[in-house]
Write a protein that holds these residues in place. Structure first.
Motif, short mmCIF file in Angstrom:
data_model
loop_
_atom_site.label_atom_id
_atom_site.label_comp_id
_atom_site.label_asym_id
_atom_site.label_seq_id
_atom_site.Cartn_x
_atom_site.Cartn_y
_atom_site.Cartn_z
N CYS A 64 2.13 9.42 -7.06
CA CYS A 64 0.69 9.83 -6.65
C CYS A 64 1.03 10.82 -5.33
O CYS A 64 1.97 10.37 -4.60
N ARG A 79 2.54 6.18 -3.22
CA ARG A 79 2.46 5.18 -4.49
C ARG A 79 2.98 6.07 -5.61
O ARG A 79 3.08 7.21 -5.79
N LEU A 83 1.27 -0.16 -10.93
CA LEU A 83 0.92 0.58 -9.63
C LEU A 83 1.90 -0.05 -8.65
O LEU A 83 1.70 -0.92 -8.29
N LEU A 84 2.67 0.96 -7.98
CA LEU A 84 3.40 0.35 -6.93
C LEU A 84 2.83 0.83 -5.65
O LEU A 84 2.84 2.11 -5.49
N GLU A 85 2.56 0.03 -4.71
CA GLU A 85 2.09 0.53 -3.42
C GLU A 85 3.18 0.00 -2.27
O GLU A 85 3.34 -0.93 -2.42
N GLN A 135 3.78 -4.05 -1.08
CA GLN A 135 3.25 -5.12 -2.23
C GLN A 135 4.11 -5.06 -3.56
O GLN A 135 4.61 -3.98 -3.78
N CYS A 137 -1.54 11.05 -11.45
CA CYS A 137 -2.39 10.15 -10.63
C CYS A 137 -2.96 11.14 -9.78
O CYS A 137 -2.51 12.06 -9.02
N SER A 185 -4.09 9.12 -3.73
CA SER A 185 -3.50 7.81 -3.75
C SER A 185 -3.47 6.88 -4.76
O SER A 185 -3.41 5.64 -4.46
N GLY A 186 -4.03 7.10 -5.91
CA GLY A 186 -4.44 6.32 -7.05
C GLY A 186 -5.84 6.02 -7.17
O GLY A 186 -6.11 5.13 -7.85
N ARG A 214 -8.19 2.57 -9.94
CA ARG A 214 -6.95 2.25 -9.22
C ARG A 214 -6.72 0.63 -9.40
O ARG A 214 -5.43 0.12 -9.29
#
Length: 437
Positions: free
Chosen positions: A294, A299, A315-317, A320, A337, A340-341, A367
């Protein structure tokens, strides 16, 4: 002695006068930088010669056509940010006005700003492939010709060049086409200049893979005849080269903002800093591949492969655990993306064993994984190595489709909101966005 004292005093007085004259001179713009890595369709970074009153610049400056915008920053570094939900249909005329913190007005600065990327394609030719670009006036221009098939292409993230490889019978060669273009310019006819073509690696290779970031660094993974392992070379934007000791089980990707890369290993993905930065190593376990980043917020979208042949999108944040957005038996061919998604798009294909056909499908989701829209692209197939990427300035997705009855593919644009399809009628093999510089 008196003469020396007089000379020193005169010098100090002259310096004081010069300082006062400089302070009374109006401020001016030192540098302008365009960026699409922002929370809106584009941003313009402005460096002034003196600290400015941001509110004065915001109220006095003009933008035509009018678009919702805001000014951020402080001192002599300000940022013109176009607000989300807008599209850029053509060049924007900007007039910078305002006062510095001493109340002295800047001499009005008038220029054009066009942050839209250009459409770059690999086109077939009788003697080899070509790199063609769609100019602002709608005409096609050939940037480079090859006496062989072009196998892989990566436009540099800062728009200063195009890395590509040409394939022979058993080996490949790597090239860098250096460009000079302008996203900010004084006249209404910006130029794109081909500065030259040079060989990236002076060797016959068995394979190459490119990755780039927004600063224009280029990561080249390559193999050579007689070697069982792959090698990795980092070509920095300033031309400096570094050989990286990278033990990856697949293709590595540079992070968009620069300074780090992510690479697959046997049991997961590893995020590590590039040389020259503090050592860092973060590990994400599981059978995953990086699909896309993103533009903001750190992200990324991952493809996870399951033992029962299903694939899922996660979705990798930062900080988390990966969040699953979709899972199914369709093959994941690409993802895109926004910001930020806030919006996410999946490019999938469904194989019909009875009809022996594959049908591409695009899904638009939020998202949180809620499907907002989807479309099957019936009558089309995905071209080999089809690229899938969002142009945030026009809110358009790019991919390469092929009619099964035709030999060559076509560049296809999908409106990101309603997934309306538009085909550009030019025979091609691959299509890409070349970022504006």
């Amino acid at each position: 002695m008196k003469q020396l004292s007089w000379l020193l005093g005169a010098g100090l007085a002259l310096a004081a006068v010069q300082q006062q004259l400089l302070l009374k001179r109006p401020p001016h713009v030192r540098q302008l930088d365009s960026s699409t890595l922002s929370s809106g369709p584009a941003a313009l970074n402005v460096e002034f010669s003196r600290p400015m009153q941001r509110n004065s610049v915001a109220s006095a400056s003009e933008l035509s056509p009018r678009m919702r915008r805001q000014w951020l920053g402080a001192g002599n570094l300000l940022r013109l940010l176009l607000e989300p939900g807008q599209t850029i249909a053509g060049p924007l005329q900007v007039v910078l006005r305002g006062e510095d913190q001493r109340g002295i007005a800047i001499s009005p600065e008038r220029f054009w700003w066009d942050p839209r990327p250009r459409l770059l394609v690999v086109a077939p030719g009788p003697e080899g492939d070509r790199l063609d670009i769609l100019q602002r006036d709608g005409r096609w221009r050939t940037l480079s010709r090859a006496n062989a098939p072009i196998s892989s292409v990566t436009p540099l993230g800062n728009g200063s060049g195009i890395a590509f490889s040409t394939s022979g019978e058993r080996t490949e060669q790597t090239w860098l086409l250096e460009l000079e273009q302008q996203a900010v310019y004084r006249s209404k006819t910006p130029k794109l200049v081909v500065k030259g073509l040079k060989q990236l690696l002076d060797a016959q290779l068995t394979f190459t893979h490119f990755s780039t970031n927004s600063t224009g660094d280029l990561l080249v993974q390559w193999g050579a005849p007689g070697f069982a392992r792959s090698f990795t070379t980092l070509v920095e934007a300033n031309g400096q080269r570094r050989r990286l000791d990278l033990e990856a089980s697949g293709t590595a990707q540079l992070l968009p903002g620069g300074g780090a890369l992510i690479a697959p290993e046997a049991d997961g993905l590893v995020l590590s800093n590039l040389p020259g930065r503090p050592q860092r190593r973060q590990f994400l376990p599981g059978s995953r591949d990086l699909s896309s980043f993103c533009p903001t917020g750190g992200r990324a979208l991952l493809v996870r492969r399951w033992p029962d042949y299903r694939q899922s999108i996660e979705l990798l944040e930062p900080g988390q655990a990966p969040k699953q957005l979709w899972i199914g038996l369709d093959a994941v061919m690409g993802t895109a993306c926004e910001r930020s998604g806030e919006r996410i798009w999946l490019l999938l294909t469904h194989w019909d064993p009875v009809k022996n056909t594959q049908t591409p499908r695009v899904i638009a989701m939020s998202r949180s994984g809620v499907i907002q829209n989807q479309r099957e692209l019936k009558g089309w197939e995905l071209e080999t190595r089809s690229h899938f990427e969002l142009d945030s300035t026009r809110d358009v997705l790019l991919l390469t489709l092929r009619n099964p009855k035709q030999k060559w593919g076509r560049a296809a644009e999908l409106q990101a909101s309603d997934l309306e399809l538009s085909i550009i009628d030019k025979p091609i093999k691959q299509a890409f966005w070349l970022p504006a510089q």
